[in-house]
Design an enzyme around this catalytic site. Structure first.
Site, PDB file in Angstrom:
ATOM      1  N   ASP A   1      49.410  17.863   3.974  1.00  0.00           N
ATOM      2  CA  ASP A   1      50.432  18.678   3.660  1.00  0.00           C
ATOM      3  C   ASP A   1      49.677  19.655   2.669  1.00  0.00           C
ATOM      4  O   ASP A   1      49.181  19.306   1.648  1.00  0.00           O
ATOM      5  CB  ASP A   1      51.768  18.529   3.497  1.00  0.00           C
ATOM      6  CG  ASP A   1      52.673  17.938   4.527  1.00  0.00           C
ATOM      7  OD1 ASP A   1      52.296  18.180   5.769  1.00  0.00           O
ATOM      8  OD2 ASP A   1      53.205  17.075   4.494  1.00  0.00           O
TER       9      ASP A   1
ATOM     10  N   LYS B   1      40.504  18.985  17.964  1.00  0.00           N
ATOM     11  CA  LYS B   1      40.422  17.637  17.094  1.00  0.00           C
ATOM     12  C   LYS B   1      39.806  16.511  17.734  1.00  0.00           C
ATOM     13  O   LYS B   1      38.878  15.809  17.166  1.00  0.00           O
ATOM     14  CB  LYS B   1      41.646  17.411  16.387  1.00  0.00           C
ATOM     15  CG  LYS B   1      41.641  16.470  15.464  1.00  0.00           C
ATOM     16  CD  LYS B   1      42.994  16.511  14.351  1.00  0.00           C
ATOM     17  CE  LYS B   1      44.263  16.012  14.761  1.00  0.00           C
ATOM     18  NZ  LYS B   1      45.313  15.865  13.944  1.00  0.00           N
TER      19      LYS B   1
ATOM     20  N   GLU C   1      52.722   0.248   8.998  1.00  0.00           N
ATOM     21  CA  GLU C   1      52.170   1.299   8.082  1.00  0.00           C
ATOM     22  C   GLU C   1      52.836   0.940   6.376  1.00  0.00           C
ATOM     23  O   GLU C   1      53.853   0.716   6.259  1.00  0.00           O
ATOM     24  CB  GLU C   1      52.855   2.793   8.419  1.00  0.00           C
ATOM     25  CG  GLU C   1      51.996   3.786   7.150  1.00  0.00           C
ATOM     26  CD  GLU C   1      51.916   5.017   8.030  1.00  0.00           C
ATOM     27  OE1 GLU C   1      51.351   5.188   8.847  1.00  0.00           O
ATOM     28  OE2 GLU C   1      52.805   5.803   7.520  1.00  0.00           O
TER      29      GLU C   1
ATOM     30  N   TYR D   1      51.583  15.074  17.222  1.00  0.00           N
ATOM     31  CA  TYR D   1      53.110  15.682  17.071  1.00  0.00           C
ATOM     32  C   TYR D   1      53.933  15.930  18.394  1.00  0.00           C
ATOM     33  O   TYR D   1      53.724  17.237  18.852  1.00  0.00           O
ATOM     34  CB  TYR D   1      53.105  16.891  15.900  1.00  0.00           C
ATOM     35  CG  TYR D   1      52.623  16.532  14.858  1.00  0.00           C
ATOM     36  CD1 TYR D   1      53.194  16.249  13.790  1.00  0.00           C
ATOM     37  CD2 TYR D   1      50.970  16.709  14.602  1.00  0.00           C
ATOM     38  CE1 TYR D   1      52.347  15.963  12.554  1.00  0.00           C
ATOM     39  CE2 TYR D   1      50.408  16.598  13.491  1.00  0.00           C
ATOM     40  CZ  TYR D   1      50.869  15.892  12.265  1.00  0.00           C
ATOM     41  OH  TYR D   1      50.366  15.806  11.285  1.00  0.00           O
TER      42      TYR D   1
ATOM     43  N   ALA E   1      41.785  19.215   9.717  1.00  0.00           N
ATOM     44  CA  ALA E   1      41.586  17.605   9.888  1.00  0.00           C
ATOM     45  C   ALA E   1      40.253  17.416  10.599  1.00  0.00           C
ATOM     46  O   ALA E   1      39.448  16.710  10.475  1.00  0.00           O
ATOM     47  CB  ALA E   1      42.638  16.997  10.547  1.00  0.00           C
TER      48      ALA E   1
ATOM     49  N   ARG F   1      44.663  16.454   7.447  1.00  0.00           N
ATOM     50  CA  ARG F   1      44.443  17.394   6.765  1.00  0.00           C
ATOM     51  C   ARG F   1      45.224  17.292   5.295  1.00  0.00           C
ATOM     52  O   ARG F   1      44.933  17.550   4.309  1.00  0.00           O
ATOM     53  CB  ARG F   1      44.853  18.638   7.519  1.00  0.00           C
ATOM     54  CG  ARG F   1      44.847  19.868   6.552  1.00  0.00           C
ATOM     55  CD  ARG F   1      45.669  21.116   7.069  1.00  0.00           C
ATOM     56  NE  ARG F   1      46.931  20.931   6.857  1.00  0.00           N
ATOM     57  CZ  ARG F   1      48.010  21.750   7.236  1.00  0.00           C
ATOM     58  NH1 ARG F   1      47.652  22.649   7.774  1.00  0.00           N
ATOM     59  NH2 ARG F   1      49.080  21.486   6.837  1.00  0.00           N
TER      60      ARG F   1
HETATM   61  P1  FAD Z   1      45.610  19.442  11.558  1.00  0.00           P
HETATM   62  O1  FAD Z   1      45.130  18.666  12.659  1.00  0.00           O
HETATM   63  O2  FAD Z   1      44.487  19.946  10.797  1.00  0.00           O
HETATM   64  O3  FAD Z   1      46.810  20.465  11.925  1.00  0.00           O
HETATM   65  C1  FAD Z   1      47.457  21.210  10.861  1.00  0.00           C
HETATM   66  C2  FAD Z   1      47.935  22.372  11.265  1.00  0.00           C
HETATM   67  O4  FAD Z   1      47.104  23.248  11.555  1.00  0.00           O
HETATM   68  C3  FAD Z   1      48.614  22.248  12.819  1.00  0.00           C
HETATM   69  O5  FAD Z   1      49.517  23.167  12.936  1.00  0.00           O
HETATM   70  C4  FAD Z   1      47.512  22.672  13.940  1.00  0.00           C
HETATM   71  O6  FAD Z   1      48.034  22.981  14.978  1.00  0.00           O
HETATM   72  C5  FAD Z   1      46.614  23.696  13.061  1.00  0.00           C
HETATM   73  N1  FAD Z   1      45.261  23.940  13.369  1.00  0.00           N
HETATM   74  C6  FAD Z   1      44.374  22.753  13.641  1.00  0.00           C
HETATM   75  N2  FAD Z   1      43.200  23.148  13.709  1.00  0.00           N
HETATM   76  C7  FAD Z   1      43.448  24.514  13.644  1.00  0.00           C
HETATM   77  C8  FAD Z   1      42.391  25.597  13.905  1.00  0.00           C
HETATM   78  N3  FAD Z   1      41.117  25.469  14.142  1.00  0.00           N
HETATM   79  N4  FAD Z   1      42.862  26.914  13.643  1.00  0.00           N
HETATM   80  C9  FAD Z   1      44.189  27.126  13.386  1.00  0.00           C
HETATM   81  N5  FAD Z   1      45.160  26.218  13.289  1.00  0.00           N
HETATM   82  C10 FAD Z   1      44.672  25.010  13.535  1.00  0.00           C
HETATM   83  N6  FAD Z   1      50.136  12.978   4.916  1.00  0.00           N
HETATM   84  C11 FAD Z   1      49.422  12.744   3.909  1.00  0.00           C
HETATM   85  O7  FAD Z   1      49.531  13.353   2.778  1.00  0.00           O
HETATM   86  N7  FAD Z   1      49.204  11.207   3.632  1.00  0.00           N
HETATM   87  C12 FAD Z   1      48.906  10.374   4.787  1.00  0.00           C
HETATM   88  O8  FAD Z   1      48.463   9.324   4.349  1.00  0.00           O
HETATM   89  C13 FAD Z   1      49.759  10.989   5.921  1.00  0.00           C
HETATM   90  N8  FAD Z   1      49.736  10.085   6.866  1.00  0.00           N
HETATM   91  C14 FAD Z   1      49.871  10.545   8.270  1.00  0.00           C
HETATM   92  C15 FAD Z   1      49.959   9.592   9.305  1.00  0.00           C
HETATM   93  C16 FAD Z   1      50.466  10.245  10.671  1.00  0.00           C
HETATM   94  C17 FAD Z   1      50.432   9.324  11.862  1.00  0.00           C
HETATM   95  C18 FAD Z   1      50.937  11.362  10.889  1.00  0.00           C
HETATM   96  C19 FAD Z   1      51.630  12.015  12.215  1.00  0.00           C
HETATM   97  C20 FAD Z   1      50.851  12.274   9.676  1.00  0.00           C
HETATM   98  C21 FAD Z   1      50.573  11.831   8.305  1.00  0.00           C
HETATM   99  N9  FAD Z   1      50.450  12.725   7.249  1.00  0.00           N
HETATM  100  C22 FAD Z   1      50.002  12.234   6.082  1.00  0.00           C
HETATM  101  C23 FAD Z   1      51.060  14.148   7.392  1.00  0.00           C
HETATM  102  C24 FAD Z   1      50.050  15.082   7.686  1.00  0.00           C
HETATM  103  O9  FAD Z   1      49.046  15.294   6.618  1.00  0.00           O
HETATM  104  C25 FAD Z   1      50.740  16.456   7.735  1.00  0.00           C
HETATM  105  O10 FAD Z   1      51.519  16.451   9.071  1.00  0.00           O
HETATM  106  C26 FAD Z   1      49.746  17.507   7.898  1.00  0.00           C
HETATM  107  O11 FAD Z   1      50.720  18.956   7.800  1.00  0.00           O
HETATM  108  C27 FAD Z   1      48.985  18.034   8.942  1.00  0.00           C
HETATM  109  O12 FAD Z   1      47.862  16.922   9.021  1.00  0.00           O
HETATM  110  P2  FAD Z   1      47.021  16.907  10.364  1.00  0.00           P
HETATM  111  O13 FAD Z   1      45.618  16.250  10.081  1.00  0.00           O
HETATM  112  O14 FAD Z   1      47.681  16.557  11.704  1.00  0.00           O
HETATM  113  O15 FAD Z   1      46.390  18.700  10.440  1.00  0.00           O
END
Ligand code: FAD
Length: 290
Positions: free
Chosen positions: A109, A165, A17, A145, A125, A107
């Site tokens: 942060d 998801k 990465e 996670y 996401a 999604r």
């Molecule tokens: P989601 O899958 O949307 O989940 C976010 C939260 O919402 C979780 O707590 C989940 O349980 C909850 N949730 C999901 N769906 C629902 C629903 N329908 N109703 C209620 N709650 C729900 N960040 C960056 O800014 N740039 C990057 O390039 C980046 N790369 C990453 C790469 C990896 C491998 C990882 C693990 C993380 C990365 N991140 C990055 C961090 C990530 O953006 C954050 O952790 C963010 O807070 C969550 O993103 P997600 O896509 O997992 O969100």
């Protein structure tokens, strides 16, 4: 090439990465990092996307450099919570034009209220995944996670949404970093119970800097095993020793994963080809690429 095909075909694979530059003046340096990293022949290279717009501008540019100049499949990260649909669709179109097949749909942060007002067009996401699917034949990855997402009430709740998801169209998942492999093995068992069967790439962070790890642990809420804690405390003020110990620990963690049947590991290389090179070197007989 689609990452889902790579994960299916390869016996053992390591990917790396990178993060894009913050300004155009640093673009050349990051392209040099891409070139050095590509010489290690990783299965693919991913490039992050700044949620608040900071480093998002150059993600497509670097993904293009990875794939079309260095001939390594690129995985472009894309976040949505801080963006409008128009902006997100524009990035997807640019990726399509560059023939980038793979997008890690995130999604992002949620920025603090004082940073800027959120457009509130995307909440999760999974909504981004639907949009990507509607715009082309992409291979889509998602984040997961093993210790639970920091905003989740519980791992059980997090897994309910993870299943949603994946069902929205994830072809594979990549884990947040973890430092205790038992946490990953336990997580894989829980995924099976939830009938989540897409490939899960294990994310490993080489800890080569004590300040960096303290910040990451504070942000992610990850558990740092006592063994690791002792290393960080003992070598915090000796950068060369910390680097060497961090590389040894990451190597050992990856060997244990591979020995236990995990075939794909993503290394959070943080634009450090020297660190990536030593880890790849340590695994040269285990990970053989022609
Ligand atoms: P989601 O899958 O949307 O989940 C976010 C939260 O919402 C979780 O707590 C989940 O349980 C909850 N949730 C999901 N769906 C629902 C629903 N329908 N109703 C209620 N709650 C729900 N960040 C960056 O800014 N740039 C990057 O390039 C980046 N790369 C990453 C790469 C990896 C491998 C990882 C693990 C993380 C990365 N991140 C990055 C961090 C990530 O953006 C954050 O952790 C963010 O807070 C969550 O993103 P997600 O896509 O997992 O969100």
């Amino acid at each position: 090439m689609k990452i889902s095909d790579i994960l299916q075909k390869e016996k053992i694979g390591l990917s790396c990465e990178l993060f894009p530059p913050k300004t155009g003046s640093q673009l050349g340096n990051v392209k040099e990092v891409v070139k050095e990293m590509a010489q290690l022949k990783p299965s693919y290279m991913s490039i992050t996307y700044g949620a608040s717009g900071g480093t998002s501008e150059y993600t497509v540019n670097i993904a293009d450099e990875i794939q079309n100049t260095n001939h390594i499949p690129a995985l472009a990260h894309l976040t949505c919570v801080s963006s409008t649909r128009e902006k997100v669709h524009d990035v997807i179109r640019q990726l399509k034009e560059s023939k980038i097949d793979n997008i890690l749909a995130l999604r992002g942060d949620i920025p603090s209220e004082t940073d800027f007002p959120l457009p509130e067009q995307y909440r999760y996401a999974s909504e981004l995944i639907y949009d990507i699917k509607s715009m082309g034949d992409f291979c889509i990855g998602g984040a997961c996670y093993p210790e639970g997402h920091p905003e989740s009430g519980s791992i059980r709740e997090d897994l309910v949404y993870l299943k949603e998801k994946v069902d929205a169209g994830c072809d594979f998942l990549t884990t947040q970093m973890f430092f205790d492999n038992n946490i990953y093995y336990n997580f894989m068992y829980k995924l099976l119970q939830k009938n989540i069967t897409v490939p899960v790439v294990a994310g490993i962070m080489p800890v080569t800097n004590a300040v960096q790890i303290k910040r990451i642990i504070a942000l992610s809420g990850n558990m740092l095993p006592a063994r690791f804690q002792a290393i960080v405390e003992r070598f915090a003020d000796e950068p060369a020793a910390m680097r060497q110990a961090g590389i040894a620990c990451a190597t050992e963690q990856i060997i244990d994963l591979i020995a236990n049947g995990v075939n794909h590991v993503h290394i959070y290389t943080m634009n450090r080809p020297d660190v990536a090179g030593e880890i790849f070197g340590n695994l040269s007989e285990i990970f053989i690429r022609k």
